[in-house]
Design a protein around this motif. Structure first.
Motif, PDB file in Angstrom:
ATOM      1  N   THR A 122       0.832  -1.208   0.000  1.00  0.00           N
ATOM      2  CA  THR A 122       0.000   0.000   0.000  1.00  0.00           C
ATOM      3  C   THR A 122       0.862   1.252   0.000  1.00  0.00           C
ATOM      4  O   THR A 122       0.561   2.228  -0.698  1.00  0.00           O
ATOM      5  N   ARG A 123       1.934   1.264   0.774  1.00  0.00           N
ATOM      6  CA  ARG A 123       2.826   2.424   0.781  1.00  0.00           C
ATOM      7  C   ARG A 123       3.482   2.632  -0.582  1.00  0.00           C
ATOM      8  O   ARG A 123       3.591   3.773  -1.065  1.00  0.00           O
ATOM      9  N   LEU A 124       3.926   1.539  -1.222  1.00  0.00           N
ATOM     10  CA  LEU A 124       4.527   1.676  -2.552  1.00  0.00           C
ATOM     11  C   LEU A 124       3.530   2.241  -3.554  1.00  0.00           C
ATOM     12  O   LEU A 124       3.861   3.141  -4.352  1.00  0.00           O
ATOM     13  N   ALA A 125       2.312   1.727  -3.546  1.00  0.00           N
ATOM     14  CA  ALA A 125       1.301   2.198  -4.489  1.00  0.00           C
ATOM     15  C   ALA A 125       0.927   3.640  -4.221  1.00  0.00           C
ATOM     16  O   ALA A 125       0.726   4.433  -5.157  1.00  0.00           O
ATOM     17  N   ALA A 147       8.819  -0.925  -9.347  1.00  0.00           N
ATOM     18  CA  ALA A 147       9.235  -0.902  -7.944  1.00  0.00           C
ATOM     19  C   ALA A 147       9.330  -2.314  -7.378  1.00  0.00           C
ATOM     20  O   ALA A 147      10.258  -2.625  -6.605  1.00  0.00           O
ATOM     21  N   LEU A 148       8.412  -3.189  -7.749  1.00  0.00           N
ATOM     22  CA  LEU A 148       8.459  -4.569  -7.271  1.00  0.00           C
ATOM     23  C   LEU A 148       9.614  -5.337  -7.900  1.00  0.00           C
ATOM     24  O   LEU A 148      10.183  -6.241  -7.282  1.00  0.00           O
ATOM     25  N   ALA A 149       9.956  -4.998  -9.158  1.00  0.00           N
ATOM     26  CA  ALA A 149      11.074  -5.681  -9.811  1.00  0.00           C
ATOM     27  C   ALA A 149      12.408  -5.339  -9.146  1.00  0.00           C
ATOM     28  O   ALA A 149      13.338  -6.158  -9.156  1.00  0.00           O
ATOM     29  N   GLU A 150      12.527  -4.137  -8.578  1.00  0.00           N
ATOM     30  CA  GLU A 150      13.762  -3.774  -7.898  1.00  0.00           C
ATOM     31  C   GLU A 150      13.960  -4.566  -6.603  1.00  0.00           C
ATOM     32  O   GLU A 150      15.096  -4.790  -6.180  1.00  0.00           O
ATOM     33  N   ARG A 166       6.651 -13.104  -2.597  1.00  0.00           N
ATOM     34  CA  ARG A 166       6.794 -12.498  -3.927  1.00  0.00           C
ATOM     35  C   ARG A 166       5.470 -11.819  -4.269  1.00  0.00           C
ATOM     36  O   ARG A 166       4.495 -12.488  -4.618  1.00  0.00           O
ATOM     37  N   PRO A 167       5.410 -10.471  -4.177  1.00  0.00           N
ATOM     38  CA  PRO A 167       4.152  -9.779  -4.440  1.00  0.00           C
ATOM     39  C   PRO A 167       3.949  -9.511  -5.920  1.00  0.00           C
ATOM     40  O   PRO A 167       4.903  -9.397  -6.702  1.00  0.00           O
TER      41      PRO A 167
END
Length: 274
Positions: A122-125, A147-150, A166-167
């Motif tokens: 939620t914070r990333l989004a 961001a998730l790939a990093e 793994r999201p």
């Protein structure tokens, strides 16, 4: 066999009937038991010998760590720019552990750690959506995937147990903004179709032009073909003169500032063959 004076059977007869009934029940039970033993004897022997039961395929042993995939219980809402509309993120988490554990134990740890993973996503989004207008859900999804790939694996630990997560996420538009976007999307679809249609026509015209060029080159000695080519080139030169005169008479677009106009002696026009 006689009954007692009061009409009830004698005691001896009662015991005899009960004995016959018990023998019949015992016989039926023995027959059913023998049939069961006949059907399951091979399976019991194989089980005692640590072999797969006869007639049933042995389940393959799972290879690698146990993985449990679980969706977020609801869509994650993050505000778009202006804090009037929102984006909705559908999140999925794949949980695994390097340690060998039973499925029910893994499920317990997943239930324990998943709120932390949802909060982190939620914070990333929210950080990625803060500067995006509410109709750019695709841009938010791309930014979130980057961001998730990093950092593709998130680790959570409780005591000696470590779980890996793994999201994955996809983004949906706010339903309140869809009616406003519908006419623009329909117009874009129509323009794209028209563009594809014009592109097909241009490719077909280019194909015909190449065929005519081949024909003119093969029949260069034919007088009729030479005359047709001369007429086509003359029409091109006349069209160039007409455009030049039109731009010269137009005060808003004088000739010296019109790069699109070409004089009749422009080298780009093929000269008339002798």
């Amino acid at each position: 066999m006689t009954d007692a004076p009061d009409g009830r059977p004698r005691a001896a007869d009662q015991w005899r009937r009960r004995g016959v009934r018990a023998l019949v029940v015992a016989r039926d039970g023995s027959v059913r038991g023998w049939r069961w033993w006949a059907r399951n004897w091979d399976r019991l022997v194989a089980a005692l010998q640590d072999e797969a039961p006869v007639g049933s395929a042995a389940a393959p042993a799972p290879s690698g760590p146990l993985v449990e995939q679980r969706d977020a219980p609801r869509l994650i809402a993050v505000p778009a720019r202006g804090y009037v509309y929102s984006f909705y993120v559908r999140a999925t988490f794949a949980w695994s552990s390097p340690a060998t554990m039973r499925a029910e134990v893994l499920s317990w740890y997943v239930q324990y750690f998943q709120p932390n993973a949802i909060q982190r996503l939620t914070r990333l989004a929210a950080d990625a959506a803060r500067d995006l207008p509410p109709h750019r859900a695709a841009d938010l999804e791309v930014a979130l995937q980057q961001a998730l790939a990093e950092d593709p694996r998130w680790h959570y630990q409780r005591g000696d147990i470590t779980l890996t997560c793994r999201p994955d996420a996809s983004v949906r538009l706010d339903e309140r903004i869809m009616p406003a976007l519908q006419p623009h999307v329909d117009r874009m679809v129509e323009l794209e179709y028209q563009f594809e249609e014009q592109l097909r026509k241009a490719r077909y015209a280019e194909h015909l032009s190449r065929q005519w060029a081949t024909i003119l080159s093969d029949d260069a000695d034919d007088q009729d073909v030479a005359d047709a080519r001369d007429q086509m080139l003359t029409a091109q030169r006349e069209a160039a003169r007409w455009i030049t005169d039109l731009l010269r008479r137009n005060g808003d677009h004088p000739t010296d500032s019109a790069p699109a106009a070409r004089p009749a002696h422009d080298s780009s026009v093929a000269p008339t063959p002798p």
